[in-house]
Design an enzyme around this catalytic site. Structure first.
Site, PDB file in Angstrom:
ATOM      1  N   ASP A 117      65.218  17.314  48.677  1.00  0.00           N
ATOM      2  CA  ASP A 117      64.731  18.913  48.485  1.00  0.00           C
ATOM      3  C   ASP A 117      63.992  18.753  49.580  1.00  0.00           C
ATOM      4  O   ASP A 117      62.458  18.421  49.748  1.00  0.00           O
ATOM      5  CB  ASP A 117      63.573  19.539  47.323  1.00  0.00           C
ATOM      6  CG  ASP A 117      63.988  20.379  46.991  1.00  0.00           C
ATOM      7  OD1 ASP A 117      64.824  20.939  48.155  1.00  0.00           O
ATOM      8  OD2 ASP A 117      62.758  21.146  46.803  1.00  0.00           O
ATOM      9  N   GLU A 143      61.224  27.802  52.400  1.00  0.00           N
ATOM     10  CA  GLU A 143      61.867  28.103  50.828  1.00  0.00           C
ATOM     11  C   GLU A 143      61.392  28.459  49.872  1.00  0.00           C
ATOM     12  O   GLU A 143      61.347  29.025  48.795  1.00  0.00           O
ATOM     13  CB  GLU A 143      63.640  27.521  51.524  1.00  0.00           C
ATOM     14  CG  GLU A 143      64.160  27.505  49.759  1.00  0.00           C
ATOM     15  CD  GLU A 143      64.356  27.044  48.443  1.00  0.00           C
ATOM     16  OE1 GLU A 143      64.223  27.709  47.500  1.00  0.00           O
ATOM     17  OE2 GLU A 143      62.872  26.085  48.251  1.00  0.00           O
ATOM     18  N   ASP A 153      71.590  22.293  49.177  1.00  0.00           N
ATOM     19  CA  ASP A 153      69.809  22.243  48.491  1.00  0.00           C
ATOM     20  C   ASP A 153      69.629  22.093  47.441  1.00  0.00           C
ATOM     21  O   ASP A 153      69.032  21.909  46.635  1.00  0.00           O
ATOM     22  CB  ASP A 153      68.809  23.932  48.905  1.00  0.00           C
ATOM     23  CG  ASP A 153      67.570  23.992  48.741  1.00  0.00           C
ATOM     24  OD1 ASP A 153      66.530  22.614  48.610  1.00  0.00           O
ATOM     25  OD2 ASP A 153      66.893  24.766  48.375  1.00  0.00           O
ATOM     26  N   HIS A 206      60.605  17.781  43.786  1.00  0.00           N
ATOM     27  CA  HIS A 206      58.985  17.984  44.593  1.00  0.00           C
ATOM     28  C   HIS A 206      57.716  17.278  43.765  1.00  0.00           C
ATOM     29  O   HIS A 206      56.711  17.516  43.288  1.00  0.00           O
ATOM     30  CB  HIS A 206      58.726  19.356  43.619  1.00  0.00           C
ATOM     31  CG  HIS A 206      59.261  20.803  43.715  1.00  0.00           C
ATOM     32  ND1 HIS A 206      59.479  21.655  43.524  1.00  0.00           N
ATOM     33  CD2 HIS A 206      60.379  21.058  44.976  1.00  0.00           C
ATOM     34  CE1 HIS A 206      60.071  22.628  43.405  1.00  0.00           C
ATOM     35  NE2 HIS A 206      60.774  22.375  44.783  1.00  0.00           N
TER      36      HIS A 206
END
Ligand SMILES: [Zn+2]
Length: 456
Positions: free
Chosen positions: A289, A323, A351, A423
């Site tokens: 990501d 983003e 993505d 993340h």
């Protein structure tokens, strides 16, 4: 008459077969180029290891922009330029800390402040912790919240086969949990990480405050430590938590969409956009990501150039700024396209990770999607994509759809492992498979080729 009809049908059929053959041969050429001479994997290595995490507005973000400019030039772009846009500048400010405190005994919890969270002061916050499994439970316990740290223990629903639905279901606790708890006097929130992984990595991501309630610190806690915390709360009635974070927000700054063009031969002022987002969260390298999406998009341009393809329309590779925090890059790109009255044919984004490709999701009227589905799926199927769905496109190309009605789409790779990394500190290069990454690039390139040749 019947004989004539038969002959005409035969000729039409041969034409269709010829076109089909021509397309499958060209796509085979793209695949060979990507698999033999591809640079997606080496580009990803550079981005993740030489630049690393690249939080919007950070010095690493500018390093990533410089990397992107060079990578697009190396890929053979006819023109490379930067498009400036205002971006937020949230800073973690060092290591986030938390301790579970039971009967005076301390145990460290693995936490990460959520993006856009405020920090604590230098002493940190120590307070009793109250567990809620849902917003409904928060409402039921609203009179017990004051002065406490609310722990949102909402679990990623394992029943969704496509894990993005599980993410969409759970992410509201990360996004809006702090303000909802602050309304009842909470002093901070801990949020169970939005993941189906079985490890203990905390998963950060954007949160938002409303304009009404006090801003309180918000941190994600790793899954195993979330279990540990829930267990401690279940067994004891004097559980406290200490948290400390230096998170803070600086004034907006200027970031850039990095754009590379492959000029069209017939309609140079009509654009096909293909992109990924350049920013990432800071605890890791932003490999899946969205480093994967950036190198996918660059590989589209490079491989089409390398096989000598001459596009009809101008193909624009866009490495979008921001983003993650506020979505400024995609918004700016669509605003400029509209202001300049540009004609956009299609916008495609990657993505959702560098895993084996499965499908494309389109924002396209149903009859158009049906028409391309029957013709194009057989061409993509040998390389992994077996399905076109209708609904979403990437967060960075959806604004183009909203502003100009441009058809948009997103690559959907296999989603089973995506939220193991998303993340979190283990979204690193080592967790991307070269082969799977390349298959994504092949399908992206093939789709861009088909749209360039036939339109939508
Ligand atoms: Zn992303």
């Amino acid at each position: 008459m019947i004989r004539l009809l038969f002959t005409v049908c035969n000729i039409l059929f041969s034409f269709a077969l010829f076109a089909q053959n021509e397309d499958s041969i060209l796509i085979r050429k793209i695949a060979d180029e990507v698999l033999v001479n591809g640079t997606a994997y080496s580009n990803l290595h550079m981005l993740t290891k030489k630049v690393g995490g690249r939080l919007t507005g950070s010095p690493q973000m500018y390093k990533a922009e410089a990397w992107g400019e060079q990578a697009l030039k190396d890929a053979g772009a006819d023109k490379v330029f930067l498009q400036a846009c205002n971006v937020p500048r949230w800073v973690r400010g060092g290591r986030d800390e938390a301790n579970l405190i039971v009967g005076g005994k301390l145990e460290a919890l693995y936490v990460l402040a959520l993006g856009n969270s405020v920090g604590t002061d230098a002493k940190g916050i120590t307070a009793p912790v109250i567990l809620v499994n849902s917003f409904d439970e928060l409402e039921q316990k609203k009179d017990e919240i004051k002065g406490k740290i609310v722990f949102y223990n909402y679990k990623f629903n394992p029943k969704f086969i496509e894990t993005f639905w599980g993410y969409g279901d759970a992410v509201r606790y990360r996004g809006g949990g702090a303000s909802r708890a602050a309304k009842y006097g909470a002093v901070a929130v801990l949020v169970r990480s939005i993941t189906n992984s079985t490890d203990n990595f905390p998963h950060t991501g954007a949160m938002r405050y409303d304009n009404v309630n006090p801003k309180i610190p918000a941190l994600a806690v790793g899954s195993l430590d979330a279990d540990k915390l829930a267990d401690a709360i279940g067994k004891n009635n004097d559980v406290k938590v200490f948290i400390k974070t230096n998170a803070h927000t600086l004034p907006d700054t200027v970031g850039h969409n990095v754009i590379g063009e492959f000029t069209g031969t017939e309609f140079p002022d009509q654009y096909i956009t293909v992109g990924g987002h350049l920013d990432s969260w800071d605890p890791a390298e932003g490999a899946h990501d969205d480093g994967a999406g950036c190198v996918h998009a660059i590989e589209v341009l490079r491989s089409l150039k390398a096989i000598g393809y001459k596009p009809k329309h101008t193909i624009r590779v866009v490495l979008f700024a921001d983003e993650e925090n506020r979505g400024d890059g995609g918004t700016k790109y669509a605003e400029e396209a509209k202001a300049k009255n540009e004609k956009h044919i299609f916008g495609l984004e990657s993505d959702a990770g560098g895993f084996t490709p499965r499908s494309f999701s389109f924002m396209l009227p149903k009859e158009k999607a049906d028409a391309i589905r029957s013709k194009w799926i057989p061409l993509l199927q040998p390389y992994g994509v077996y399905m076109f769905t209708i609904g979403f496109a990437g967060a960075d190309v959806e604004p183009l759809n909203a502003a100009l009605g441009t058809p948009a789409a997103e690559l959907n790779p296999d989603s089973q492992r995506y939220f193991d990394y998303h993340h979190s500190p283990n979204d690193v290069f080592e967790n991307v498979n070269k082969r799977e990454l390349e298959l994504g690039a092949i399908n992206m390139t093939a789709l861009i080729y088909l749209v360039d040749k036939y339109g939508l």
